[in-house]
Design a protein around this motif. Structure first.
Motif, PDB file in Angstrom:
ATOM      1  N   ALA A  44       0.814  -1.214  -0.012  1.00  0.00           N
ATOM      2  CA  ALA A  44      -0.057   0.030   0.061  1.00  0.00           C
ATOM      3  C   ALA A  44       0.905   1.270  -0.092  1.00  0.00           C
ATOM      4  N   ILE A  45       1.859   1.436   0.950  1.00  0.00           N
ATOM      5  CA  ILE A  45       2.835   2.360   0.850  1.00  0.00           C
ATOM      6  C   ILE A  45       3.495   2.524  -0.421  1.00  0.00           C
ATOM      7  N   CYS A  46       3.991   1.465  -0.978  1.00  0.00           N
ATOM      8  CA  CYS A  46       4.605   1.412  -2.464  1.00  0.00           C
ATOM      9  C   CYS A  46       3.542   1.938  -3.436  1.00  0.00           C
ATOM     10  N   ARG A  47       2.507   1.465  -3.234  1.00  0.00           N
ATOM     11  CA  ARG A  47       1.493   1.989  -4.573  1.00  0.00           C
ATOM     12  C   ARG A  47       1.211   3.456  -4.406  1.00  0.00           C
ATOM     13  N   ASP A  48       1.485   3.960  -3.520  1.00  0.00           N
ATOM     14  CA  ASP A  48       1.232   5.385  -3.216  1.00  0.00           C
ATOM     15  C   ASP A  48       2.639   6.243  -3.749  1.00  0.00           C
ATOM     16  N   ASN A  49       3.451   5.422  -4.528  1.00  0.00           N
ATOM     17  CA  ASN A  49       4.823   6.044  -4.767  1.00  0.00           C
ATOM     18  C   ASN A  49       5.604   6.426  -3.835  1.00  0.00           C
ATOM     19  N   ARG A  50       5.575   5.795  -2.660  1.00  0.00           N
ATOM     20  CA  ARG A  50       6.212   6.163  -1.451  1.00  0.00           C
ATOM     21  C   ARG A  50       7.242   5.105  -1.101  1.00  0.00           C
ATOM     22  N   PHE A  51       7.768   4.377  -1.952  1.00  0.00           N
ATOM     23  CA  PHE A  51       8.789   3.268  -1.821  1.00  0.00           C
ATOM     24  C   PHE A  51       9.993   3.651  -0.583  1.00  0.00           C
ATOM     25  N   ASN A  52      10.337   4.704  -0.700  1.00  0.00           N
ATOM     26  CA  ASN A  52      11.458   5.144   0.271  1.00  0.00           C
ATOM     27  C   ASN A  52      11.076   5.164   1.610  1.00  0.00           C
ATOM     28  N   ASP A  53       9.503   5.214   1.670  1.00  0.00           N
ATOM     29  CA  ASP A  53       8.854   5.310   2.840  1.00  0.00           C
ATOM     30  C   ASP A  53       8.226   4.008   3.887  1.00  0.00           C
ATOM     31  N   THR A  54       8.618   3.017   2.979  1.00  0.00           N
ATOM     32  CA  THR A  54       7.963   1.858   3.168  1.00  0.00           C
ATOM     33  C   THR A  54       8.228   1.444   4.838  1.00  0.00           C
ATOM     34  N   PHE A  55       9.342   1.736   5.313  1.00  0.00           N
ATOM     35  CA  PHE A  55       9.914   1.359   6.736  1.00  0.00           C
ATOM     36  C   PHE A  55       9.519   2.589   7.649  1.00  0.00           C
ATOM     37  N   SER A  56      10.376   3.814   7.161  1.00  0.00           N
ATOM     38  CA  SER A  56      10.023   4.962   7.980  1.00  0.00           C
ATOM     39  C   SER A  56       8.757   5.136   8.425  1.00  0.00           C
ATOM     40  N   ARG A  57       7.790   5.031   7.446  1.00  0.00           N
ATOM     41  CA  ARG A  57       6.206   5.446   8.114  1.00  0.00           C
ATOM     42  C   ARG A  57       6.009   4.396   9.024  1.00  0.00           C
ATOM     43  N   GLN A  58       6.254   3.099   9.186  1.00  0.00           N
ATOM     44  CA  GLN A  58       5.718   2.277  10.075  1.00  0.00           C
ATOM     45  C   GLN A  58       6.694   2.567  11.294  1.00  0.00           C
ATOM     46  N   VAL A  59       8.147   2.832  11.211  1.00  0.00           N
ATOM     47  CA  VAL A  59       8.696   3.048  12.261  1.00  0.00           C
ATOM     48  C   VAL A  59       8.138   4.349  13.045  1.00  0.00           C
ATOM     49  N   ARG A  60       7.821   5.439  12.425  1.00  0.00           N
ATOM     50  CA  ARG A  60       7.348   6.523  12.992  1.00  0.00           C
ATOM     51  C   ARG A  60       5.658   6.085  13.710  1.00  0.00           C
ATOM     52  N   ALA A  61       4.988   5.151  13.109  1.00  0.00           N
ATOM     53  CA  ALA A  61       3.865   5.142  13.755  1.00  0.00           C
ATOM     54  C   ALA A  61       3.907   4.106  15.123  1.00  0.00           C
ATOM     55  N   ILE A  62       4.885   3.207  14.922  1.00  0.00           N
ATOM     56  CA  ILE A  62       4.892   2.266  16.115  1.00  0.00           C
ATOM     57  C   ILE A  62       6.207   2.187  16.990  1.00  0.00           C
ATOM     58  N   GLY A  63       7.037   2.924  16.511  1.00  0.00           N
ATOM     59  CA  GLY A  63       8.100   3.082  17.264  1.00  0.00           C
ATOM     60  C   GLY A  63       8.276   4.010  18.557  1.00  0.00           C
ATOM     61  N   LYS A  64       8.895   3.828  19.620  1.00  0.00           N
ATOM     62  CA  LYS A  64       8.868   4.779  20.645  1.00  0.00           C
ATOM     63  C   LYS A  64      10.103   4.692  21.231  1.00  0.00           C
ATOM     64  N   PRO A  65      10.461   5.677  21.904  1.00  0.00           N
ATOM     65  CA  PRO A  65      11.813   5.805  22.778  1.00  0.00           C
ATOM     66  C   PRO A  65      11.933   4.620  23.784  1.00  0.00           C
ATOM     67  N   GLY A  66      13.113   3.870  23.638  1.00  0.00           N
ATOM     68  CA  GLY A  66      13.299   2.889  24.236  1.00  0.00           C
ATOM     69  C   GLY A  66      13.295   1.317  23.206  1.00  0.00           C
ATOM     70  N   ASP A  67      12.644   1.671  22.324  1.00  0.00           N
ATOM     71  CA  ASP A  67      12.699   0.365  21.269  1.00  0.00           C
ATOM     72  C   ASP A  67      13.809   0.442  20.336  1.00  0.00           C
ATOM     73  N   LEU A  68      14.063  -0.611  19.721  1.00  0.00           N
ATOM     74  CA  LEU A  68      15.473  -0.610  19.084  1.00  0.00           C
ATOM     75  C   LEU A  68      15.142  -1.199  17.371  1.00  0.00           C
ATOM     76  N   LEU A  69      15.692  -0.505  16.520  1.00  0.00           N
ATOM     77  CA  LEU A  69      15.354  -0.788  14.924  1.00  0.00           C
ATOM     78  C   LEU A  69      16.532  -1.591  14.603  1.00  0.00           C
ATOM     79  N   PHE A  70      16.342  -2.955  14.139  1.00  0.00           N
ATOM     80  CA  PHE A  70      17.336  -3.850  13.814  1.00  0.00           C
ATOM     81  C   PHE A  70      17.394  -3.828  12.122  1.00  0.00           C
ATOM     82  N   VAL A  71      18.266  -3.439  11.688  1.00  0.00           N
ATOM     83  CA  VAL A  71      18.253  -3.337  10.160  1.00  0.00           C
ATOM     84  C   VAL A  71      19.389  -4.357   9.472  1.00  0.00           C
ATOM     85  N   VAL A  72      18.905  -5.143   8.553  1.00  0.00           N
ATOM     86  CA  VAL A  72      19.663  -6.175   7.907  1.00  0.00           C
ATOM     87  C   VAL A  72      19.791  -5.777   6.382  1.00  0.00           C
ATOM     88  N   VAL A  73      21.149  -5.659   6.036  1.00  0.00           N
ATOM     89  CA  VAL A  73      21.511  -5.273   4.931  1.00  0.00           C
ATOM     90  C   VAL A  73      22.224  -6.271   4.074  1.00  0.00           C
TER      91      VAL A  73
END
Length: 196
Positions: free
Chosen positions: A91-120
């Motif tokens: 859905a996020i990609c459909r709205d031409n926001r591929f670069n926001d696929t994860f950041s939008r979700q992090v902003r919605a559900i992440g909070k201080p004290g959480d940790l983001l684990f990125v595998v590249v």
């Protein structure tokens, strides 16, 4: 020895060499990351994972091991893989926001004290970079498991963040080592949190 046998032996020899090198160079970083995960969980934080492509399999494997179990029965640990929700992702990609696929979700559900684990495993994509920036905006610590050293992502890391960087490996070389590192992290988590 046939050509096929030589090729098989070469694959195994290369893997053993890369594994030995990773054990030497990544060992201290693995311990630091395990401690960061433990601190997050003990302080009622959750681990939010994200990855692109085949690395998403590793992110999901890690989250499944936390939510269910690794080797021993124990309470579930809070972890979520943002790439596992194909509906939200598309859905996020459909709205031409591929670069926001994860950041939008992090902003919605992440909070201080959480940790983001990125595998590249295949270079550093804009959507992962934006996820890290979003995590920092939400006062979250970041941990990166990367197939490459000295990357775009490295420059984004804050002093409290951690990176386990392999020695500039191709994705097919990095994947088995990353799985080994993730298994090691899961084992350390269980040991540090529950003993045994």
């Amino acid at each position: 020895m046939t050509d096929t046998a030589q090729k098989i032996n070469q694959w195994f020899a290369n893997h053993m060499e890369q594994t030995a090198q990773a054990a030497t160079t990544a060992g201290p970083d693995i311990e630091e990351v395990a401690n960061a995960f433990v601190t997050t969980l003990l302080q009622d934080g959750k681990i939010i994972a994200c990855a692109n492509g085949n690395a998403n399999i590793l992110a999901q494997y890690f989250c499944t091991a936390l939510l269910n179990r690794f080797e021993q029965d124990r309470p579930a640990l809070p972890a979520i893989n943002l790439g596992a929700d194909a509906t939200t992702y598309s859905a996020i990609c459909r709205d031409n926001r591929f670069n926001d696929t994860f950041s939008r979700q992090v902003r919605a559900i992440g909070k201080p004290g959480d940790l983001l684990f990125v595998v590249v495993d295949d270079g550093h994509k804009a959507n992962l970079i934006q996820a890290i920036q979003a995590a920092h905006d939400r006062e979250m610590q970041v941990v990166v498991l990367s197939a490459r050293e000295k990357s775009d992502i490295t420059s984004l890391m804050h002093p409290e963040d951690h990176e386990i960087a392999l020695n500039d490996l191709a994705p097919h070389e990095a994947t088995p080592l990353m799985l080994l590192i993730i298994n090691t992290l899961c084992d350390l988590l269980d040991h540090k949190l529950f003993g045994g």
